[in-house]
Design an enzyme around this catalytic site. Structure first.
Site, short mmCIF file in Angstrom:
data_model
loop_
_atom_site.label_atom_id
_atom_site.label_comp_id
_atom_site.label_asym_id
_atom_site.label_seq_id
_atom_site.Cartn_x
_atom_site.Cartn_y
_atom_site.Cartn_z
N HIS A 83 1.52 4.67 -2.52
CA HIS A 83 1.12 5.77 -3.46
C HIS A 83 2.17 6.16 -3.75
O HIS A 83 2.95 7.23 -3.26
CB HIS A 83 -0.11 6.78 -3.04
CG HIS A 83 -1.24 6.24 -2.78
ND1 HIS A 83 -2.48 5.69 -3.36
CD2 HIS A 83 -1.63 5.86 -1.28
CE1 HIS A 83 -3.27 5.38 -2.53
NE2 HIS A 83 -3.09 5.20 -1.35
N HIS A 127 -9.57 1.00 -1.26
CA HIS A 127 -9.40 1.72 -0.02
C HIS A 127 -10.76 1.66 0.48
O HIS A 127 -11.70 1.97 -0.06
CB HIS A 127 -9.15 3.15 -0.32
CG HIS A 127 -7.68 3.28 -0.50
ND1 HIS A 127 -6.89 2.47 -1.44
CD2 HIS A 127 -6.69 4.25 0.03
CE1 HIS A 127 -5.81 2.93 -1.60
NE2 HIS A 127 -5.65 3.89 -0.80
N ASP A 187 1.94 4.02 2.76
CA ASP A 187 0.88 4.72 2.12
C ASP A 187 1.37 5.91 1.35
O ASP A 187 1.84 5.82 0.14
CB ASP A 187 -0.11 5.34 3.27
CG ASP A 187 -1.56 5.77 2.83
OD1 ASP A 187 -1.64 5.85 1.65
OD2 ASP A 187 -2.13 6.12 3.84
N ASP A 188 1.58 7.11 2.18
CA ASP A 188 2.20 8.14 1.56
C ASP A 188 3.46 8.62 2.57
O ASP A 188 3.19 9.63 3.06
CB ASP A 188 1.22 9.21 1.47
CG ASP A 188 -0.09 9.06 0.37
OD1 ASP A 188 0.06 9.03 -0.76
OD2 ASP A 188 -0.93 8.50 1.07
N GLU A 245 -11.42 3.40 5.99
CA GLU A 245 -10.44 4.10 6.82
C GLU A 245 -11.22 5.37 7.35
O GLU A 245 -11.19 5.43 8.67
CB GLU A 245 -9.45 4.90 5.54
CG GLU A 245 -8.43 5.78 6.06
CD GLU A 245 -7.69 6.62 5.05
OE1 GLU A 245 -6.81 7.17 5.13
OE2 GLU A 245 -8.11 6.54 3.88
N HIS A 255 0.96 -1.14 -0.01
CA HIS A 255 0.00 -0.03 -0.04
C HIS A 255 0.94 1.14 -0.04
O HIS A 255 1.24 1.71 0.98
CB HIS A 255 -0.90 -0.08 1.26
CG HIS A 255 -1.94 1.05 1.25
ND1 HIS A 255 -3.08 0.88 1.91
CD2 HIS A 255 -2.02 2.29 0.75
CE1 HIS A 255 -3.62 1.96 1.80
NE2 HIS A 255 -3.37 3.04 1.19
#
Length: 337
Positions: free
Chosen positions: A16, A194, A275-276, A197, A14
């Site tokens: 990005h 997703h 994630d980021d 969340e 996961h």
């Protein structure tokens, strides 16, 4: 235990790629492409990474992506991420990219994909890191826009293993993209989404039942539905959890309240991901360390996050077996230390 975590082989599911854009590279690309950005230095930009929720992050995320214009830009972005992977002992990564973030501002789909793909090929050859690419649809945009993006994806089945669904969850349930995902599945693409969340547990159920996903990205709100948790355990449905992201976006107030270790111990197939990483303050090792600091684990539990990720990955069984052996060997070597 920190040294054990640092050396532990890891698998990221996961990530990005646009969220790995370091401020220094953002400034370099802005200069290269003659783009003005509203910050005087990388450090000033870093100070802006304070978010109240998902949307406040997305606003800055899309602004940052604006400096990405050429195939070389996307190559440089991806290569920098892979160097972080190497430092963190990430042996396999499955990266998301958001085609619409770029095509909506006039960047050709092939420009984006070719830059990312070229870097991943070099990553395999020079760094020994295997990878897959997943194209994500932005859920705040229309079904029609997602369908157009899917047509571009289908021209590149040799490079893209699957499709996902990201961006703001509120007001954009999985059902909105049912037909897009059906067409993707019919074409042989794998699917992830997703869910759970910021959105309710029902979004997780809908992603599994309507979109027929192979993995749920995030999924931490599954605990609101006991029957759903039982189903996740029974079906071994993987959750790609992003601990530091969840704190930064106020899904949990602090890591001590995070439920990832509780879910692991219940038997849910949870994995740790970044994630980021630039926006949320940590790559893979940082996430492992933060979780273990708040919820001390034994080595076998830490390794289970990687083993779960290997099982959930989109690689063939032979490579999965190799990676499992690598992790088990590492744990055995460090069990008495």
């Amino acid at each position: 235990m920190n040294a054990f975590i640092q050396g532990l082989p890891k698998v990221e599911l996961h990530l990005h790629i646009e969220g790995s854009l370091e401020p220094e590279l953002m400034f370099k690309l802005a200069k290269r492409n003659g783009i003005d950005i509203p910050y005087s230095s990388p450090s000033e930009l870093r100070e802006a990474y304070q978010f109240e929720d998902l949307q406040s992050f997305l606003d800055l995320y899309y602004q940052g992506a604006n400096v990405l214009r050429t195939e070389q830009d996307f190559y440089d972005l991806t290569w920098e991420y892979l160097e972080h992977c190497k430092a963190d002992n990430v042996i396999h990564t499955e990266i998301f990219f958001d085609p619409q973030t770029h095509t909506e501002r006039g960047i050709d789909f092939d420009t984006v994909l070719n830059g990312i793909s070229r870097a991943l090929t070099d990553g395999r050859e020079k760094l020994g890191i295997t990878s897959q690419i997943i194209a994500c649809f932005l859920r705040h945009l229309s079904e029609e826009s997602a369908m157009e993006t899917l047509q571009s994806v289908l021209k590149h089945r040799d490079k893209i293993i699957g499709v996902g669904l990201d961006s703001s969850e509120k007001g954009h349930p999985p059902a909105k993209f049912l037909r897009v995902f059906q067409q993707a599945k019919e074409a042989g693409l794998l699917t992830v989404a997703h869910a759970g969340e910021e959105g309710p547990a029902q979004n997780i159920t809908d992603a599994i039942e309507m979109l027929e996903v192979s993995r749920v990205d995030h999924g931490v709100r599954c605990v609101e539905d006991e029957a759903l948790v039982g189903s996740l355990i029974e079906t071994k449905m993987p959750l790609t959890v992003c601990p530091l992201s969840n704190i930064k976006l106020c899904v949990f107030d602090e890591m001590g309240q995070h439920n990832i270790v509780e879910l692991l111990r219940k038997g849910v197939a949870v994995t740790i991901n970044s994630d980021d990483p630039v926006y949320f303050g940590g790559y893979m090792t940082d996430n492992f360390l933060a979780v273990n600091q708040a919820h001390p684990m034994i080595k076998e539990e830490l390794a289970k996050f990687t083993l779960n990720a290997i099982d959930a990955s989109f690689i063939d069984n032979e490579l999965k077996a190799q990676y499992r052996h690598k992790v088990e060997q590492y744990v055995a070597q460090h069990s008495s230390m």
